[in-house]
Design a protein around this motif. Structure first.
Motif, PDB file in Angstrom:
ATOM      1  N   GLY A 152       0.811  -1.208   0.000  1.00 23.73           N
ATOM      2  CA  GLY A 152       0.000   0.000   0.000  1.00 23.73           C
ATOM      3  C   GLY A 152       0.842   1.255   0.000  1.00 23.73           C
ATOM      4  N   GLY A 153       1.915   1.272   0.796  1.00 25.25           N
ATOM      5  CA  GLY A 153       2.769   2.448   0.881  1.00 25.25           C
ATOM      6  C   GLY A 153       3.489   2.766  -0.403  1.00 25.25           C
ATOM      7  N   LEU A 154       3.754   1.739  -1.204  1.00 30.24           N
ATOM      8  CA  LEU A 154       4.540   1.948  -2.411  1.00 30.24           C
ATOM      9  C   LEU A 154       3.722   2.461  -3.586  1.00 30.24           C
ATOM     10  CD1 LEU A 154       7.002  -1.078  -2.332  1.00 30.24           C
ATOM     11  CD2 LEU A 154       7.336   1.258  -1.538  1.00 30.24           C
ATOM     12  N   ALA A 181     -12.335   0.162   0.005  1.00 27.85           N
ATOM     13  CA  ALA A 181     -13.766   0.447  -0.050  1.00 27.85           C
ATOM     14  C   ALA A 181     -14.211   1.081   1.254  1.00 27.85           C
ATOM     15  CB  ALA A 181     -14.558  -0.839  -0.311  1.00 27.85           C
ATOM     16  N   VAL A 182     -15.218   1.937   1.147  1.00 27.77           N
ATOM     17  CA  VAL A 182     -15.789   2.595   2.322  1.00 27.77           C
ATOM     18  C   VAL A 182     -17.301   2.450   2.260  1.00 27.77           C
ATOM     19  CG1 VAL A 182     -16.145   4.779   3.525  1.00 27.77           C
ATOM     20  CG2 VAL A 182     -13.905   4.251   2.547  1.00 27.77           C
ATOM     21  N   MET A 183     -17.877   1.883   3.313  1.00 29.40           N
ATOM     22  CA  MET A 183     -19.324   1.897   3.494  1.00 29.40           C
ATOM     23  C   MET A 183     -19.643   3.165   4.284  1.00 29.40           C
ATOM     24  SD  MET A 183     -22.297   0.135   3.161  1.00 29.40           S
ATOM     25  CE  MET A 183     -21.871  -1.595   2.999  1.00 29.40           C
ATOM     26  N   ALA A 217     -26.861   4.096   3.307  1.00 30.97           N
ATOM     27  CA  ALA A 217     -25.498   3.703   2.954  1.00 30.97           C
ATOM     28  C   ALA A 217     -25.177   3.950   1.484  1.00 30.97           C
ATOM     29  CB  ALA A 217     -25.286   2.226   3.275  1.00 30.97           C
ATOM     30  N   LYS A 218     -23.905   4.288   1.243  1.00 32.48           N
ATOM     31  CA  LYS A 218     -23.313   4.261  -0.084  1.00 32.48           C
ATOM     32  C   LYS A 218     -21.961   3.577   0.052  1.00 32.48           C
ATOM     33  CE  LYS A 218     -25.414   8.348  -2.223  1.00 32.48           C
ATOM     34  NZ  LYS A 218     -25.174   9.637  -2.922  1.00 32.48           N
ATOM     35  N   ILE A 219     -21.537   2.916  -1.012  1.00 31.75           N
ATOM     36  CA  ILE A 219     -20.237   2.243  -1.000  1.00 31.75           C
ATOM     37  C   ILE A 219     -19.339   2.919  -2.029  1.00 31.75           C
ATOM     38  CG2 ILE A 219     -18.997   0.072  -1.305  1.00 31.75           C
ATOM     39  CD1 ILE A 219     -21.572  -1.407  -0.639  1.00 31.75           C
ATOM     40  N   PHE A 220     -18.163   3.344  -1.577  1.00 29.08           N
ATOM     41  CA  PHE A 220     -17.171   3.967  -2.450  1.00 29.08           C
ATOM     42  C   PHE A 220     -16.002   2.990  -2.584  1.00 29.08           C
ATOM     43  CE2 PHE A 220     -19.631   7.254  -0.439  1.00 29.08           C
ATOM     44  CZ  PHE A 220     -19.844   8.197  -1.438  1.00 29.08           C
ATOM     45  N   VAL A 221     -15.531   2.788  -3.818  1.00 34.41           N
ATOM     46  CA  VAL A 221     -14.507   1.770  -4.072  1.00 34.41           C
ATOM     47  C   VAL A 221     -13.462   2.282  -5.048  1.00 34.41           C
ATOM     48  CG1 VAL A 221     -14.065  -0.606  -4.827  1.00 34.41           C
ATOM     49  CG2 VAL A 221     -16.280  -0.025  -3.817  1.00 34.41           C
ATOM     50  N   THR A 222     -12.176   2.012  -4.736  1.00 35.20           N
ATOM     51  CA  THR A 222     -11.112   2.078  -5.737  1.00 35.20           C
ATOM     52  C   THR A 222     -10.469   0.701  -5.783  1.00 35.20           C
ATOM     53  OG1 THR A 222      -9.483   2.831  -4.107  1.00 35.20           O
ATOM     54  CG2 THR A 222     -10.642   4.521  -5.365  1.00 35.20           C
ATOM     55  N   SER A 223     -10.165   0.235  -6.986  1.00 32.82           N
ATOM     56  CA  SER A 223      -9.626  -1.121  -7.121  1.00 32.82           C
ATOM     57  C   SER A 223      -8.958  -1.273  -8.465  1.00 32.82           C
ATOM     58  CB  SER A 223     -10.757  -2.154  -6.983  1.00 32.82           C
ATOM     59  OG  SER A 223     -10.277  -3.476  -7.136  1.00 32.82           O
ATOM     60  N   ASP A 224      -8.012  -2.238  -8.525  1.00 28.82           N
ATOM     61  CA  ASP A 224      -7.448  -2.602  -9.814  1.00 28.82           C
ATOM     62  C   ASP A 224      -8.353  -3.594 -10.546  1.00 28.82           C
ATOM     63  OD1 ASP A 224      -6.716  -4.503  -7.759  1.00 28.82           O
ATOM     64  OD2 ASP A 224      -5.435  -5.462  -9.261  1.00 28.82           O
ATOM     65  N   LEU A 225      -9.366  -4.106  -9.860  1.00 23.13           N
ATOM     66  CA  LEU A 225     -10.323  -5.024 -10.480  1.00 23.13           C
ATOM     67  C   LEU A 225     -11.408  -4.227 -11.205  1.00 23.13           C
ATOM     68  CD1 LEU A 225     -10.768  -7.505  -7.486  1.00 23.13           C
ATOM     69  CD2 LEU A 225      -9.309  -7.791  -9.509  1.00 23.13           C
ATOM     70  N   GLY A 239      -6.054   6.059  -2.194  1.00 21.32           N
ATOM     71  CA  GLY A 239      -6.674   6.654  -1.021  1.00 21.32           C
ATOM     72  C   GLY A 239      -7.065   8.095  -1.256  1.00 21.32           C
ATOM     73  N   ASP A 240      -6.222   8.837  -1.982  1.00 27.71           N
ATOM     74  CA  ASP A 240      -6.550  10.228  -2.311  1.00 27.71           C
ATOM     75  C   ASP A 240      -7.826  10.293  -3.153  1.00 27.71           C
ATOM     76  OD1 ASP A 240      -4.174  11.024  -1.053  1.00 27.71           O
ATOM     77  OD2 ASP A 240      -3.040  10.922  -2.925  1.00 27.71           O
TER      78      ASP A 240
END
Length: 949
Positions: free
Chosen positions: A390-392, A523-525, A682-690, A855-856
């Protein structure tokens, strides 16, 4: 799950739930393969070592310069010199006089900072590719052309800033622990035997000749490593580095002092000190080997298993089973030549600290004898590898790829040392960890107990105030021997990822952006709740509900949940803002299906077991008590009641009302969960390589059948919110070497309004390092380590908040100066065209750096939704900045802020501070810190607020 030998077994109270099969996890070897930072290196004739890593995901380059000089190189009588010099190197050089923040903010630099440790000093910034020439010019000019720009005035100002940085740390609860720990582990003449911040006396003695000689002795190119990481390649980098650094002559090479590795205590040592704290802290520490030793990896694992995992031995036994402590941790700090193995426990109020100390000793002895289980080792290693992945994603900053390469080069003579570290971690076994623990944790330990009471006298508190510095001092003239500071080519606008939206079959909206730099899913719920939804007469309910979510579900107890998360390398955590309550997930994408199952179990099925509730309530009550000993904690319990009376935002008072929290029941938690943590909120926010289709399928399997029942909660905001009448509320905190000043007022603005004009106008007032408030109080008067003013943006309000921790003897003058700075900015000395241009340039050119990581982007997606902005807001914001005019910006700010309406909270020693405040023309109300628990004292109740404009 790991089975711990008696008497360290899983407590029966949390072992009642039926065990469920642990989700399958990707092997650590698969995760390790994802960690790769290819690089090329070369060395200039003057000895400068250069490392280049190419990462084209964004048009930015991280520039990181690491010098082989830290506090371990400081001789007796010169403690704090390395850190003092870090500050001096930001104040201009011979060919670039003035503050280094100015030319770097002009180009939109992000992650701009410098740090000093025992082992090194570093300077770093991430700049748009088009600004790389400027960054290299500046870094090379302060490497080779600095001494002529250091004046007595510069030294005196930065000496004062550093001394206030020191006071700021000392002013915190347990703030003197760092000195005792260092001095307790190492002899006074040991290179690691004093803290990086140094002593007041040595800082006072630093002369201009001393600091110039320090520079000549340590800051040559042959004593440095330069890392360029990002949108750069070696073919481009080499001529640029030669151009800017090649002519700098080599200097002496820092000789690393010989150090006993590690220092050995002749026998167990123990000290007790008193401080104004809410609970006793016990620290046990051992001097152990550093990062290049064969025992570095096993000691890291030992610390993780003992007190780093959520399911750690110490946490399970001391916090969950015996309920002797409210918090416990263990860590291994791997310095270049030595290490420190530290165990810390916050003793539960009412418990005998000796009992906690003995229990820690017994747990460590059992660990030394029997070692960890294979599952414990695997869980810790998995989490460590995932954290590194994650840090990289970031190329620079405090922990990105440039940092990994520079650390390896400087400390281990190998930029790829991170690979060895990971390989060593992956190779650990229960036997290797037990053997290292037996070698080092059986040696004499140093124990420090910090107990509640009036703070013990200490030498630094008697230090004389920093000398006054003339208000005006001539700046050194530009030598011009290297030509002008390079300009900046056209900076590419931000390419914000496309945001897609879909819905699950139950109606929950999914907001998604694809990011492929690392194989991770975040992801954030997000629930429409937040602190504003807290129960008015039971403040702290929301916080307790969130804290209890992972303390057990219908099928897993808290330890099983923690272990299953660790096996997956997953992080699942709850949090809140004023307007939203969230439960987040970060997991390697290879483990997304299993991670989402755990995430859904925590979100949908929290059991709120009574067996855990009493313990977690006690932890929250201890946290509240700790807040009541902290300057920020005290201020933040009082200021909201003055700034937002009658609004749900007035509930934002720390971790809650202690009386209400003590009385909360499981039924209260269930009622809040049923009203607020439900699918229709609720809403779900997602960032992913998928791809989105894969992510949606996974989420549908876990949340698609979740249905809301009953009525949901509601929040009611008044049409307008007006602050209390202007006043100063002085919270008496005796023995404070600093005072914390906070001022605030409602602006009539809401977070859903277009705040871009006022934010741009505020950049030159309080929104940046170069803002007038910070430049006045820090860089001119040196009364503070930092001061600022910003809009606190919530959905239904955006108050303006000023903050500055200042040395105690300058409290009154500092508050007056802040008020005057704001007044002048709005009237006689408005924002200049140059300040406006700098603010626009910084805002537009920094965008690619600000949204470099997943994350940004995830944070931006949530902000856009909360503030009702379009999903492509950041893709178009540069054009909006450029369309703004100076009159529009200054007019908007002038309409929003009135310094005469500011209400102030000051946390400090009333005996010293009140006389300074009495002459400022505002009523001063004194409140003892003991009266702050409920948020405000009767004497500080807000007066009738004036009608809002």
């Amino acid at each position: 799950m790991a089975v711990l030998a008696s008497p360290f077994a899983v407590p029966a109270a949390v072992a009642q739930a039926a065990a469920t099969p642990a989700p399958a996890a990707a092997p650590v070897s698969t995760l390790v393969k994802a960690v790769d930072i290819p690089f090329t290196q070369f060395t200039l004739k003057n000895g400068l070592r250069v490392i280049v890593h190419t990462d084209r995901k964004a048009p930015v380059v991280a520039v990181s310069v690491w010098y082989d000089v830290g506090s371990k190189h400081e001789p007796k009588g010169k403690t704090g010199f390395a850190h003092l010099f870090e500050h001096l190197m930001f104040n201009g050089s011979e060919n670039a006089p003035g503050d280094f923040f100015e030319p770097l903010e002009q180009v939109g630099a992000t992650d701009l900072n410098g740090t000093t440790s025992f082992d090194r000093t570093n300077y770093f910034e991430t700049v748009p590719t088009a600004a790389l020439d400027r960054a290299l010019f500046l870094e090379s000019d302060r490497m080779g052309y600095l001494t002529g720009a250091i004046t007595q005035n510069t030294l005196d100002v930065q000496r004062g800033v550093v001394q206030n940085e020191k006071r700021q740390g000392d002013n915190q609860p347990y703030g003197l622990r760092r000195y005792k720990l260092t001095e307790g582990l190492f002899p006074a003449d040991h290179p690691y035997g004093h803290t990086t911040i140094g002593s007041m006396a040595d800082l006072d003695k630093a002369s201009l000749a001393d600091v110039k000689e320090w520079f000549r002795s340590h800051y040559g190119p042959n004593n440095a490593v330069l890392v360029l990481a990002g949108d750069i390649d070696v073919a481009t980098a080499r001529p640029l580095v030669e151009k800017y650094f090649g002519a700098i002559p080599a200097g002496p090479k820092s000789v690393t002092p010989p150090a006993p590795v590690p220092a050995s205590l002749p026998g167990p040592a123990s000290e007790v000190m008193k401080d104004r704290v809410a609970a006793t802290m016990i620290t046990k520490a051992w001097a152990v080997p550093g990062l290049n030793d064969r025992d570095a990896a096993p000691l890291d694992v030992a610390a993780g298993v003992l007190g780093g995992l959520a399911s750690s031995r110490l946490d399970n036994a001391l916090v969950k089973q015996d309920k002797l402590a409210t918090q416990v941790s263990a860590s291994y700090q791997n310095l270049a030549q030595v290490g420190m193995f530290v165990i810390t426990a916050i003793v539960r109020p009412g418990v005998d600290p000796a009992t906690v100390s003995q229990r820690i000793d017994a747990i460590v002895a059992d660990f030394v004898k029997n070692g960890p289980t294979a599952d414990e080792v695997s869980r810790y290693v998995t989490g460590s590898v995932v954290d590194r992945i994650g840090g990289l994603e970031s190329v620079g900053g405090f922990g990105g790829k440039a940092v990994a390469l520079a650390e390896g080069a400087l400390y281990s003579n190998d930029p790829a040392h991170y690979r060895k570290e990971l390989a060593d971690l992956a190779a650990q076994t229960p036997a290797s960890v037990r053997a290292a623990a037996a070698r080092w944790l059986t040696r004499p330990a140093y124990q420090l107990s910090i107990v509640p009471g009036a703070r013990d006298a200490y030498a630094e508190a008697q230090a004389t105030p920093a000398k006054e510095v003339p208000a005006e001092a001539p700046a050194p003239a530009v030598k011009g021997t290297r030509g002008p500071i390079p300009g900046v080519a056209q900076v590419a606008d931000l390419s914000f990822p496309a945001v897609e939206r879909t819905r699950l079959s139950n109606g929950i909206e999914v907001v998604y952006a694809r990011r492929t730099a690392v194989p991770m899913t975040q992801a954030v719920m997000s629930f429409d709740a937040g602190v504003a939804a807290d129960v008015a007469d039971k403040l702290g309910t929301q916080a307790l509900v969130l804290a209890m979510l992972d303390e057990g579900t219908a099928t897993r107890n808290s330890i099983q949940l923690a272990e299953d998360k660790e096996r997956l390398g997953a992080e699942i955590g709850a949090g809140s803002s004023a307007d939203r309550s969230t439960v987040s997930l970060r997991v390697p994408s290879a483990n997304l299906a299993a991670g989402a199952q755990l995430w859904a179990d925590i979100v949908r099925n929290p059991a709120f077991p009574d067996s855990e509730l009493a313990r977690v309530k006690n932890q929250q009550l201890t946290q509240i008590a700790q807040e009541l000993t902290s300057p920020n904690g005290l201020a933040q319990r009082v200021l909201p009641t003055l700034v937002s009376p009658g609004s749900p935002y007035a509930k934002m008072r720390g971790s809650g009302d202690p009386r209400a929290v003590a009385a909360l029941t499981r039924a209260d938690l269930v009622a809040f969960r049923d009203a607020w943590l439900r699918p229709d909120k609720a809403k779900i926010f997602v960032t992913s390589d998928l791809p989105l289709a894969t992510v949606r399928q996974t989420l549908e399997a876990q949340f698609g059948d979740w249905r809301a029942t009953g009525a949901g909660g509601t929040k009611s905001f008044p049409a307008t919110i007006a602050s209390a009448s202007p006043r100063i509320v002085l919270i008496d905190r005796p023995d404070s070497p600093q005072s914390l000043i906070q001022g605030a007022m409602q602006t009539g603005l809401k977070g859903t309004d277009d705040l871009l004009p006022v934010q741009i106008a505020n950049e030159a007032l309080g929104g940046s390092f170069l803002g007038r408030i910070n430049m006045d109080l820090r860089e001119e008067k040196h009364w503070t380590y930092g001061a600022n003013g910003n809009f606190s943006r919530n959905a239904f309000a955006a108050p303006y908040v000023l903050s500055a921790p200042v040395q105690a003897d300058k409290t009154g003058p500092a508050l007056a100066a802040m008020k005057q700075d704001v007044a002048a900015y709005l009237t006689t000395q408005p924002m200049t065209a140059a300040e406006f241009e700098r603010s626009i340039n910084s805002a537009t050119r920094s965008l690619s750096g600000e949204f470099e990581t997943s994350g940004d982007v995830l944070t931006a997606m949530q902000a856009n939704d909360l503030y009702r902005r379009p999903d492509d807001y950041y893709a178009t914001v540069a054009a909006r900045y450029r369309a703004l005019t100076l009159p529009q910006a200054t007019g908007a700010l002038k309409s929003a802020i009135d310094p005469a309406k500011l209400v102030w909270v000051v946390v400090g020693d009333a005996a010293k501070v009140k006389p300074q405040l009495d002459s400022l023309g505002l009523p001063v109300e004194v409140m003892p810190a003991s009266a702050v628990a409920g948020g405000q004292a009767a004497s500080a109740a807000p007066a009738a607020a004036p009608a809002a404009k």
